[in-house]
Design a protein around this motif. Structure first.
Motif, mmCIF file in Angstrom:
data_model
loop_
_atom_site.group_PDB
_atom_site.id
_atom_site.type_symbol
_atom_site.label_atom_id
_atom_site.label_comp_id
_atom_site.label_asym_id
_atom_site.label_seq_id
_atom_site.Cartn_x
_atom_site.Cartn_y
_atom_site.Cartn_z
ATOM 1 N N UNK A 148 0.788 -1.233 0.000
ATOM 2 C CA UNK A 148 0.000 0.000 0.000
ATOM 3 C C UNK A 148 0.814 1.273 0.000
ATOM 4 N N UNK A 149 2.119 1.182 -0.217
ATOM 5 C CA UNK A 149 2.946 2.386 -0.273
ATOM 6 C C UNK A 149 2.691 3.150 -1.559
ATOM 7 N N UNK A 150 2.731 4.476 -1.456
ATOM 8 C CA UNK A 150 2.725 5.348 -2.622
ATOM 9 C C UNK A 150 4.186 5.484 -3.039
ATOM 10 N N UNK A 151 4.454 5.310 -4.312
ATOM 11 C CA UNK A 151 5.823 5.370 -4.832
ATOM 12 C C UNK A 151 5.997 6.698 -5.550
ATOM 13 N N UNK A 152 6.955 7.500 -5.104
ATOM 14 C CA UNK A 152 7.193 8.810 -5.709
ATOM 15 C C UNK A 152 8.109 8.722 -6.919
ATOM 16 N N UNK A 153 8.470 9.876 -7.440
ATOM 17 C CA UNK A 153 9.362 9.969 -8.601
ATOM 18 C C UNK A 153 10.811 9.814 -8.149
#
Length: 191
Positions: A148-153
């Motif tokens: 459920x982690x949001x993955x950034x740029x």
């Protein structure tokens, strides 16, 4: 004369005995064993961050953690992780960290199940978990997204290509812990 079929079956059964898997609070021996068992590229990255003091930085991580754990399989540490408070009263954020060794693949199903359970525990302690991941690709990326982690740029941090990761608790996700307003003895104003 021994029956060859029985001896092969017996050897298979002995080599596939049940494995004892458990989560415990980390001990110094777990740190030393894990550092020795880590993949060389992971140990090199940890050495770069820690100035060659991988075991010392892991011990410091344990000491600073609000919550941490060692995942053992037959008393061999497969991973060590936790959360460190990096937030403020108004923005309680936790730095989530995890170090694994390659044998975690042999216990993938249990590890995945336990990962979700540990994330729920950590989100109960700190509603926002953050870090930057160096090896955010392939299995690692799929695992972080599955949790459920949001993955950034991707960005450069201290000269290294990193990906910011963030997970936020869903407020009210566990309704069994909340008390409906009609069940309260008195209203907030004392009536």
């Amino acid at each position: 004369m021994a029956d060859p079929v029985r001896s092969v079956i017996g050897a298979f059964v002995r080599s596939h005995e049940p494995i004892t898997v458990r989560m415990v609070w980390p001990e110094p021996a777990h740190v030393d064993a894990l550092v020795d068992l880590m993949r060389p590229e992971d140990r090199e990255a940890l050495d770069r961050i820690s100035g060659g003091q991988s075991a010392a930085v892991l011990r410091e991580g344990i000491a600073r953690s609000l919550y941490c754990f060692t995942y053992l399989a037959d008393e061999v540490p497969l991973c060590l992780g936790g959360i460190i408070d990096i937030g403020t009263v108004l923005a309680p954020d936790g730095l989530v960290w995890l170090v694994v060794q390659p044998d975690v693949e042999r216990h993938k199903k249990r590890f995945l199940r336990e990962s979700r359970r540990q994330m729920a525990i950590m989100l109960d302690i700190m509603p926002v978990l953050r870090n930057a991941e160096r090896t955010c690709e392939g299995k690692g990326l799929r695992w972080l997204k599955w949790l459920g982690f949001e993955i950034g740029e991707r960005m450069l941090i201290n000269g290294e290509s990193m990906v910011p990761i963030t997970m936020r608790a869903v407020i009210g996700r566990d309704f069994s812990r909340t008390v409906p307003i009609t069940d309260r003895k008195t209203a907030p104003d004392g009536r």
